[in-house]
Design an enzyme around this catalytic site. Structure first.
Site, mmCIF file in Angstrom:
data_model
loop_
_atom_site.group_PDB
_atom_site.id
_atom_site.type_symbol
_atom_site.label_atom_id
_atom_site.label_comp_id
_atom_site.label_asym_id
_atom_site.label_seq_id
_atom_site.Cartn_x
_atom_site.Cartn_y
_atom_site.Cartn_z
ATOM 1 N N HIS A 121 32.625 19.684 100.978
ATOM 2 C CA HIS A 121 32.551 18.253 101.334
ATOM 3 C C HIS A 121 33.313 17.930 102.624
ATOM 4 C CE1 HIS A 121 30.565 17.320 97.621
ATOM 5 N NE2 HIS A 121 31.586 17.694 96.874
ATOM 6 N N ASP A 157 26.593 24.761 94.050
ATOM 7 C CA ASP A 157 27.495 23.758 93.462
ATOM 8 C C ASP A 157 26.654 22.536 93.065
ATOM 9 O OD1 ASP A 157 30.712 22.957 93.586
ATOM 10 O OD2 ASP A 157 29.383 21.225 93.808
ATOM 11 N N HIS A 159 27.227 19.474 93.376
ATOM 12 C CA HIS A 159 27.280 18.405 94.377
ATOM 13 C C HIS A 159 26.638 18.881 95.682
ATOM 14 C CE1 HIS A 159 30.799 17.709 91.690
ATOM 15 N NE2 HIS A 159 30.380 16.466 91.756
ATOM 16 N N ASP A 244 29.984 23.831 88.674
ATOM 17 C CA ASP A 244 29.988 22.544 87.993
ATOM 18 C C ASP A 244 28.598 22.064 87.571
ATOM 19 O OD1 ASP A 244 29.527 22.325 90.700
ATOM 20 O OD2 ASP A 244 31.152 20.912 91.096
HETATM 21 ZN ZN LIG Z 1 30.991 20.319 93.000
#
Ligand SMILES: [Zn+2]
Length: 341
Positions: A121, A157, A159, A244
């Site tokens: 991120h 991931d 996200h 995740d």
């Molecule tokens: Zn994540």
């Protein structure tokens, strides 16, 4: 295979109740010890240098993060430092650089930088989503600086890796492919985001509806991820290995079972075997259920350390059209750039 890990990763502390807590590093310590006992080489990382970080981060940002040394600071509503965080984040990025150097030099076919904090991120000039330095991006830029013509980053991931996408979205030499829950944090990652300028087509987003299962991920890997990688012909495949999307994860709503992490990793090793002498560098990202984190790391390390074979996808036995829906969206957005059956 080589594992790059430091027991010092636990020294980066977050506030009580924060999901990216130091216990994650203790899980990694246990996993590293287990694989070391089975004969996998485990080495400690060096710190990333300023020059290595400056390939993807602004100098003003590097100064701002280094000024948190010795202090606890909230950099954004999710992202914190403790007194040691800057030093630990340098080790996380440096572990990725180490992994890239060893694999590009040919001393190892595969490597896993088992690190925290995560990185995908982090933007050029902004910390967010628990991330300080964008570890995988620092690694990809290092591979390019060391002579790799083309680098592919596959981010499984849960996200979307907004930072990684933005750092390379105008660059045709770095392909970014992401599977992620969508809509979800951080908000980016629509199928229509395909890159810009000369980088058009070299961003491939696979946004999946919440609740996706093993078969959905298998479908998007078989129909989009592997075919695009084969056409791109990278010199190195990097993996943003977040865990995740696991069914036990407390943050997100996907339903992957543990063996899918090994299967995704093996699917990427198969392509790497065909196009880049098997070179795969994985870097950890998220994964916030400690039991799922340990099991998923084991599944991934098993896939990275054993012989290359057909991926063994688990079956959830749950009917879902989420994979098919995503494939249709992504194909429509990318039809001008890749041949997808
Ligand atoms: Zn994540």
């Amino acid at each position: 295979m080589i594992l790059i890990h430091s027991e010092r990763f636990a020294e980066h502390q977050t506030p009580p109740g924060h999901p990216e807590r130091s216990e994650r590093a203790e899980v990694m310590d246990v996993v590293a010890a287990r694989w070391k006992a089975r004969g996998v080489e485990v080495v400690a990382p060096r710190a990333a240098t300023r020059e290595q970080l400056a390939r993807v981060h602004e100098s003003d940002y590097l100064r701002r993060i280094s000024e948190t040394t010795g202090r606890s600071v909230a950099l954004d509503p999710d992202t914190y430092t403790s007194p040691e965080s800057h030093e630990i984040a340098l080790l996380a990025a440096g572990a990725t650089v180490d992994a890239v150097e060893r694999v590009m030099a040919g001393s190892q076919k595969t490597a896993l930088a088992m690190v925290r904090p995560p990185g995908h991120h982090a933007e050029r000039n902004r910390a967010m989503g628990f991330c300080l330095y964008n570890n995988v991006a620092v690694g990809a830029a290092h591979a390019r600086a060391q002579g790799a013509g083309k680098v592919a980053i596959v981010d499984y991931d849960v996200h979307h890796g907004n930072g990684t996408q933005h750092l390379f979205d105008a660059d045709p030499h770095v392909l970014y492919i992401s599977t992620h829950q969508y809509p979800y944090y951080p908000g980016t990652g629509a199928a229509e985001e395909v890159g810009r300028g000369p980088g058009q087509g070299f961003t491939v987003n696979l946004p999946l509806e919440v609740g996706a299962v093993d078969e959905d991920y298998r479908a998007v890997f078989d129909s989009v991820v592997s075919p695009v990688l084969r056409q791109f012909e990278p010199d190195l495949i990097m993996i943003s290995a977040g865990f995740d999307a696991h069914e036990r994860d407390p943050l997100a709503g996907m339903r992957l079972t543990t063996p899918s992490f090994g299967a995704m990793t093996m699917a990427l090793r198969k392509v790497a075997e065909e196009c880049c002498r098997g070179r795969v560098v994985a870097v950890t990202e998220g994964g916030y259920d400690l039991q799922a984190l340990a099991a998923s790391l084991d599944s991934t390390i098993e896939a990275l350390s054993g012989p290359v074979a057909d991926p063994r996808w688990p079956s959830s036995g749950i009917a879902s059209s989420r994979g098919r829906d995503t494939i249709a969206l992504t194909k429509r957005a990318l039809t001008a750039f890749w041949r997808l059956a």
